[in-house]
Scaffold this motif. Sequence first.
Motif, short mmCIF file in Angstrom:
data_model
loop_
_atom_site.label_atom_id
_atom_site.label_comp_id
_atom_site.label_asym_id
_atom_site.label_seq_id
_atom_site.Cartn_x
_atom_site.Cartn_y
_atom_site.Cartn_z
N ARG A 76 0.81 -1.22 0.00
CA ARG A 76 0.00 0.00 0.00
C ARG A 76 0.85 1.27 0.00
NH1 ARG A 76 -5.34 -1.31 3.63
NH2 ARG A 76 -5.52 -3.51 3.06
N THR A 77 2.14 1.10 0.14
CA THR A 77 3.03 2.26 0.16
C THR A 77 3.76 2.40 -1.17
OG1 THR A 77 4.78 0.91 1.14
CG2 THR A 77 3.36 2.11 2.65
N GLY A 78 4.17 3.63 -1.47
CA GLY A 78 4.93 3.88 -2.69
C GLY A 78 4.09 4.16 -3.91
N LEU A 79 2.76 4.09 -3.77
CA LEU A 79 1.88 4.29 -4.93
C LEU A 79 1.58 5.76 -5.20
CD1 LEU A 79 -0.63 1.33 -4.41
CD2 LEU A 79 1.02 1.58 -6.28
N GLY A 80 1.92 6.62 -4.23
CA GLY A 80 1.66 8.05 -4.41
C GLY A 80 2.34 8.62 -5.64
N LYS A 81 3.52 8.07 -5.96
CA LYS A 81 4.24 8.56 -7.14
C LYS A 81 3.50 8.27 -8.44
CE LYS A 81 7.02 4.34 -7.58
NZ LYS A 81 8.37 3.76 -7.51
N GLY A 82 2.63 7.24 -8.41
CA GLY A 82 1.88 6.90 -9.61
C GLY A 82 0.51 7.54 -9.69
N LEU A 83 0.13 8.27 -8.63
CA LEU A 83 -1.19 8.91 -8.61
C LEU A 83 -1.32 9.90 -9.76
CD1 LEU A 83 -3.89 9.37 -7.04
CD2 LEU A 83 -2.70 11.25 -5.88
N PHE A 84 -2.34 9.70 -10.59
CA PHE A 84 -2.59 10.57 -11.75
C PHE A 84 -1.32 10.75 -12.60
CE2 PHE A 84 -5.85 12.23 -8.71
CZ PHE A 84 -6.98 11.85 -9.43
N SER A 85 -0.51 9.71 -12.71
CA SER A 85 0.80 9.86 -13.35
C SER A 85 0.70 10.32 -14.81
CB SER A 85 1.60 8.56 -13.27
OG SER A 85 0.99 7.53 -14.01
N GLU A 86 -0.34 9.89 -15.51
CA GLU A 86 -0.46 10.28 -16.92
C GLU A 86 -0.82 11.75 -17.07
OE1 GLU A 86 -3.07 7.53 -18.82
OE2 GLU A 86 -1.66 5.85 -18.64
N GLN A 87 -1.36 12.34 -16.02
CA GLN A 87 -1.66 13.77 -16.02
C GLN A 87 -0.54 14.58 -15.36
OE1 GLN A 87 -4.13 11.43 -15.03
NE2 GLN A 87 -4.79 11.55 -17.16
N ARG A 88 0.12 13.99 -14.36
CA ARG A 88 1.15 14.72 -13.61
C ARG A 88 2.47 14.83 -14.36
NH1 ARG A 88 1.68 11.69 -8.16
NH2 ARG A 88 3.33 13.19 -7.75
N TYR A 89 2.74 13.86 -15.25
CA TYR A 89 4.04 13.83 -15.90
C TYR A 89 3.92 13.86 -17.43
CZ TYR A 89 5.16 12.13 -11.23
OH TYR A 89 5.26 12.01 -9.86
N LYS A 90 4.89 14.48 -18.05
CA LYS A 90 4.97 14.50 -19.51
C LYS A 90 5.63 13.20 -19.99
CE LYS A 90 5.54 19.55 -19.67
NZ LYS A 90 6.42 20.66 -20.11
N ASP A 91 5.67 13.01 -21.29
CA ASP A 91 6.25 11.79 -21.86
C ASP A 91 7.72 11.62 -21.48
OD1 ASP A 91 3.84 11.18 -23.01
OD2 ASP A 91 4.34 11.98 -24.99
N ASP A 92 8.43 12.73 -21.28
CA ASP A 92 9.85 12.64 -20.94
C ASP A 92 10.08 12.45 -19.43
OD1 ASP A 92 9.24 15.11 -19.90
OD2 ASP A 92 10.64 16.23 -21.16
N GLY A 93 8.98 12.33 -18.66
CA GLY A 93 9.10 12.10 -17.23
C GLY A 93 9.10 13.37 -16.39
N SER A 94 9.18 14.51 -17.03
CA SER A 94 9.15 15.77 -16.28
C SER A 94 7.73 16.10 -15.85
CB SER A 94 9.72 16.91 -17.13
OG SER A 94 8.93 17.10 -18.29
N GLU A 95 7.61 16.94 -14.84
CA GLU A 95 6.29 17.29 -14.32
C GLU A 95 5.51 18.17 -15.29
OE1 GLU A 95 6.41 19.07 -10.50
OE2 GLU A 95 6.88 17.19 -9.46
N ASN A 96 4.22 17.96 -15.34
CA ASN A 96 3.32 18.82 -16.09
C ASN A 96 2.88 19.95 -15.15
OD1 ASN A 96 1.26 20.08 -17.47
ND2 ASN A 96 -0.15 18.36 -17.34
#
Length: 204
Positions: A35-55
């Motif tokens: 149950r831990t460590g999933l915060g990084k994946g929360l809304f990941s397709e909206q939070r991050y660009k294709d190159d991994g940088s933040e949106n």
Amino acid sequence: MDKFTTLEGVAAPLKIINVDTDMIIPKQYLKTIKRTGLGKGLFSEQRYKDDGSENPDFVLNQPAYRNAKVLVAGDNFGCGSSREHAPWALLDFGIRCVISTSFADIFYNNCFKNGMLPIILPAPVVDELMQGAKGANAPFSIDLEAQTIATPDKRTITFEIEPFRKDCLLSGLSDVGLTLKKDASIKNFEQRQRQAETWLWPAG
């Protein structure tokens, strides 16, 4: 699970309807049962660009909402598949309350099982909270016992919750915890069953 009594924190406005569980936590993060460590994946397709940088345009990447504890969302939040990773990801990010006009049933139930409070309010009230959360960077205060939300502009809004679910959150009781509360009764039942079986099928 952790008790939910009161919560004070910034509310992030997410004015998107039909936010499904795949948007909340994409399938590539479902390989774990932790149950831990999933915060990084929360809304990941909206939070991050294709190159991994933040949106920078996504609400949870904006400075005012990086530490949000409340999410004010559009209608039908948590629809789609039944993955329990969705509330896990929200909790791991730090969000313990989601406010919306409606929730998908399975997501709604999963929230309570994991110590998260989903609040259903009428559309006009949710719209007001959405506006109040925009750029305010001021905390909302939620009191589960009193069933109230205190807004940054000093208004108090009441909400409904089933008494059983409320008691479980206040006590920090998950399904396992509820079962353990009946541990003595379960052991007594098992003992009676063993005695009954011995009487029906005596040794030898």
